[in-house]
Scaffold this active site. Structure first.
Site, mmCIF file in Angstrom:
data_model
loop_
_atom_site.group_PDB
_atom_site.id
_atom_site.type_symbol
_atom_site.label_atom_id
_atom_site.label_comp_id
_atom_site.label_asym_id
_atom_site.label_seq_id
_atom_site.Cartn_x
_atom_site.Cartn_y
_atom_site.Cartn_z
ATOM 1 N N GLY A 45 0.787 -1.224 0.043
ATOM 2 C CA GLY A 45 -0.042 -0.105 0.061
ATOM 3 C C GLY A 45 0.879 1.146 -0.160
ATOM 4 N N HIS A 46 1.944 1.004 -0.035
ATOM 5 C CA HIS A 46 3.196 2.401 -0.100
ATOM 6 C C HIS A 46 4.024 2.205 -1.097
ATOM 7 C CE1 HIS A 46 5.658 5.257 2.073
ATOM 8 N NE2 HIS A 46 4.426 5.915 2.499
ATOM 9 N N TYR A 47 3.994 2.438 -2.258
ATOM 10 C CA TYR A 47 2.671 2.520 -2.849
ATOM 11 C C TYR A 47 2.617 1.556 -3.714
ATOM 12 C CZ TYR A 47 3.035 7.249 -1.006
ATOM 13 O OH TYR A 47 3.419 8.230 -0.025
#
Length: 144
Positions: A45-47
């Site tokens: 999620g990052h990224y």
């Protein structure tokens, strides 16, 4: 220092143990390394299309290295752990990507009673990725 020795010195465990090895250590300084495989959970999620290591995790790696450094000062206090109480002058200079190996250098600059003041520098490929000053105090988890 082996991974088992690191685990004996600090309470952190996978997936949040951010030190792979201790390269050198003295009473007031420690140098550690960590290689990010790219499989760590935060990269999802990052990224998603441009994974980078969150800067706060570079700070956490430095604080864990600092905890290992302080563990030798706490041999007579087996139930206490150093807990971060402050981070100052935090600077992020270079991105750390999946597959990168960081080197973490932490220096103990001052001790006042149970407060420890440290300075950290995290590098990747010989270039500064992050630097910060931080403080820790001693906590006995059983007393909470």
């Amino acid at each position: 220092m082996s991974l088992s020795a690191i685990k004996a010195a600090i309470p952190h465990r996978e997936p949040f143990l951010l030190i792979d090895e201790i390269v050198e250590q003295s009473d007031a300084r420690i140098v550690c390394r960590k290689t990010f495989s790219g499989d760590e959970f935060w990269y999802q999620g990052h990224y998603p299309h441009f994974p980078i290591t969150p800067g706060v995790l570079l700070c956490e790696a430095a604080m864990q290295a600092g905890a290992v450094l302080l563990s030798q000062h706490l041999a007579d206090k087996p139930n206490v752990v150093p807990v971060a109480t402050r981070a100052n002058n935090v600077q992020f200079k270079k991105m750390v990507l999946p597959g990168d190996t960081i080197q973490i250098e932490v220096e103990l600059t001052e001790q006042l009673a149970s407060a420890f003041f440290l300075k950290a520098r995290v590098t990747v490929g010989g270039k500064v990725a992050a630097r910060l000053d931080f403080a820790c105090t001693l906590v006995d988890p059983e007393s909470l």
